[in-house]
Motif scaffolding. Sequence first.
Motif, PDB file in Angstrom:
ATOM      1  N   MET A  41       0.839  -1.195   0.000  1.00 25.49           N
ATOM      2  CA  MET A  41       0.000   0.000   0.000  1.00 25.49           C
ATOM      3  C   MET A  41       0.879   1.251   0.000  1.00 25.49           C
ATOM      4  O   MET A  41       1.807   1.367   0.792  1.00 25.49           O
ATOM      5  N   THR A  42       0.604   2.143  -0.919  1.00 28.13           N
ATOM      6  CA  THR A  42       1.417   3.354  -1.022  1.00 28.13           C
ATOM      7  C   THR A  42       0.965   4.409  -0.014  1.00 28.13           C
ATOM      8  O   THR A  42      -0.151   4.375   0.492  1.00 28.13           O
ATOM      9  N   THR A  43       1.874   5.351   0.255  1.00 31.20           N
ATOM     10  CA  THR A  43       1.582   6.485   1.134  1.00 31.20           C
ATOM     11  C   THR A  43       1.868   7.770   0.372  1.00 31.20           C
ATOM     12  O   THR A  43       2.969   7.947  -0.174  1.00 31.20           O
ATOM     13  N   ARG A  44       0.907   8.666   0.344  1.00 27.41           N
ATOM     14  CA  ARG A  44       1.097   9.943  -0.340  1.00 27.41           C
ATOM     15  C   ARG A  44       1.812  10.928   0.576  1.00 27.41           C
ATOM     16  O   ARG A  44       1.452  11.076   1.748  1.00 27.41           O
ATOM     17  N   ILE A  45       2.827  11.576   0.014  1.00 26.88           N
ATOM     18  CA  ILE A  45       3.522  12.642   0.737  1.00 26.88           C
ATOM     19  C   ILE A  45       3.443  13.933  -0.080  1.00 26.88           C
ATOM     20  O   ILE A  45       3.237  13.895  -1.299  1.00 26.88           O
ATOM     21  N   SER A  46       3.608  15.055   0.597  1.00 29.03           N
ATOM     22  CA  SER A  46       3.678  16.338  -0.086  1.00 29.03           C
ATOM     23  C   SER A  46       5.049  16.963   0.164  1.00 29.03           C
ATOM     24  O   SER A  46       5.641  16.785   1.231  1.00 29.03           O
ATOM     25  N   VAL A  47       5.542  17.679  -0.838  1.00 35.26           N
ATOM     26  CA  VAL A  47       6.868  18.297  -0.792  1.00 35.26           C
ATOM     27  C   VAL A  47       6.693  19.782  -1.063  1.00 35.26           C
ATOM     28  O   VAL A  47       6.186  20.177  -2.123  1.00 35.26           O
ATOM     29  N   LEU A  48       7.112  20.599  -0.093  1.00 32.99           N
ATOM     30  CA  LEU A  48       6.928  22.043  -0.194  1.00 32.99           C
ATOM     31  C   LEU A  48       8.225  22.711  -0.631  1.00 32.99           C
ATOM     32  O   LEU A  48       9.248  22.585   0.034  1.00 32.99           O
ATOM     33  N   GLN A  49       8.159  23.416  -1.753  1.00 35.66           N
ATOM     34  CA  GLN A  49       9.263  24.260  -2.201  1.00 35.66           C
ATOM     35  C   GLN A  49       8.937  25.696  -1.801  1.00 35.66           C
ATOM     36  O   GLN A  49       7.887  26.214  -2.159  1.00 35.66           O
ATOM     37  N   MET A  50       9.827  26.317  -1.024  1.00 34.45           N
ATOM     38  CA  MET A  50       9.552  27.619  -0.427  1.00 34.45           C
ATOM     39  C   MET A  50      10.548  28.683  -0.873  1.00 34.45           C
ATOM     40  O   MET A  50      11.648  28.367  -1.317  1.00 34.45           O
ATOM     41  N   THR A  51      10.132  29.928  -0.722  1.00 36.36           N
ATOM     42  CA  THR A  51      11.045  31.067  -0.775  1.00 36.36           C
ATOM     43  C   THR A  51      10.908  31.770   0.576  1.00 36.36           C
ATOM     44  O   THR A  51      10.248  32.799   0.708  1.00 36.36           O
ATOM     45  N   SER A  52      11.489  31.160   1.597  1.00 36.15           N
ATOM     46  CA  SER A  52      11.351  31.699   2.945  1.00 36.15           C
ATOM     47  C   SER A  52      11.984  33.079   3.034  1.00 36.15           C
ATOM     48  O   SER A  52      12.987  33.368   2.370  1.00 36.15           O
ATOM     49  N   GLY A  53      11.386  33.922   3.888  1.00 38.25           N
ATOM     50  CA  GLY A  53      11.880  35.278   4.038  1.00 38.25           C
ATOM     51  C   GLY A  53      12.254  35.607   5.462  1.00 38.25           C
ATOM     52  O   GLY A  53      12.507  34.716   6.282  1.00 38.25           O
ATOM     53  N   ILE A  54      12.238  36.883   5.774  1.00 41.92           N
ATOM     54  CA  ILE A  54      12.714  37.364   7.068  1.00 41.92           C
ATOM     55  C   ILE A  54      11.602  37.462   8.108  1.00 41.92           C
ATOM     56  O   ILE A  54      11.866  37.818   9.254  1.00 41.92           O
TER      57      ILE A  54
END
Length: 272
Positions: free
Chosen positions: A1-14
């Motif tokens: 059974m597969t597990t779904r994951i999410s991957v967040l690409q960010m432009t973090s700031g101050i």
Amino acid sequence: MTTRISVLQMTSGIDPEANAATIEAALEQGSAVGAAMLFTPEMSGLIDRDRTRAKAHIVPEEQDPVLSRIRDAAARTGVWAAIGSLAVLRDDGRFANRAFVIDASGEIRARYDKIHMFDVDLATGESWRESNAYAPGDQVVTVETPAGKLGLAICYDVRFPALFEALGRQRCDIIAIPAAFTVPTGQAHWHIMQRARAIEASAYVVCAAQVGQHEDGRATYGHSMVIDPWGDVLIDLGGDEATLGFVEIDPARIAEIRKQLPSLANKRLITK
């Protein structure tokens, strides 16, 4: 059974509050499509090369507002969060570049302090001295998650095979390598090193990354990826914008690759 994951690409700031809001929104989006876990980049809560200004926001983890908000959001959404790292104040007064794994009830299941400090002068004229502000960790960390046994690393760690040798010995199903790679080093080495780590460990590699031009003036490479145990890139979020991606983690794929190419089982300790 597969597990779904999410991957967040960010432009973090101050602004830590704005960065926390971005992560909260990603947890909510992931929950809506059945993701069990969210992975975020290195320095998710704050990117600020002005250390005087940044220092006001670097506090002990129990006082960190970003960590608190993510824990609350994880409990609210029922989604685990593998926070690539936050800058936190240690008991000895030094800073740590610390990853956290938070479960679906908001509890912290694991912590990992980045072991290898990025101290370098690049040909572009960029100079980085991470060790001037941050103390290195000294512990290899793994944790059981809904997607399997997760090993933790951060950014520059990717260049040091001994850490991944240790994670491989612990038979990790996934290794998180969150990052804030510079553009020159990313263009030269990002894809090849991440794929190599997946192949060596016969494990999925999840590398959530910072991307684009940040408020403090730095630029990061992006290209958040998930790589399967054969070294195939399942998703690459590109180098242009902050975004959220989804991938299925399949334990049968791990077993299949380890049967076809049993490098972990065949490995011998070299002492000379």
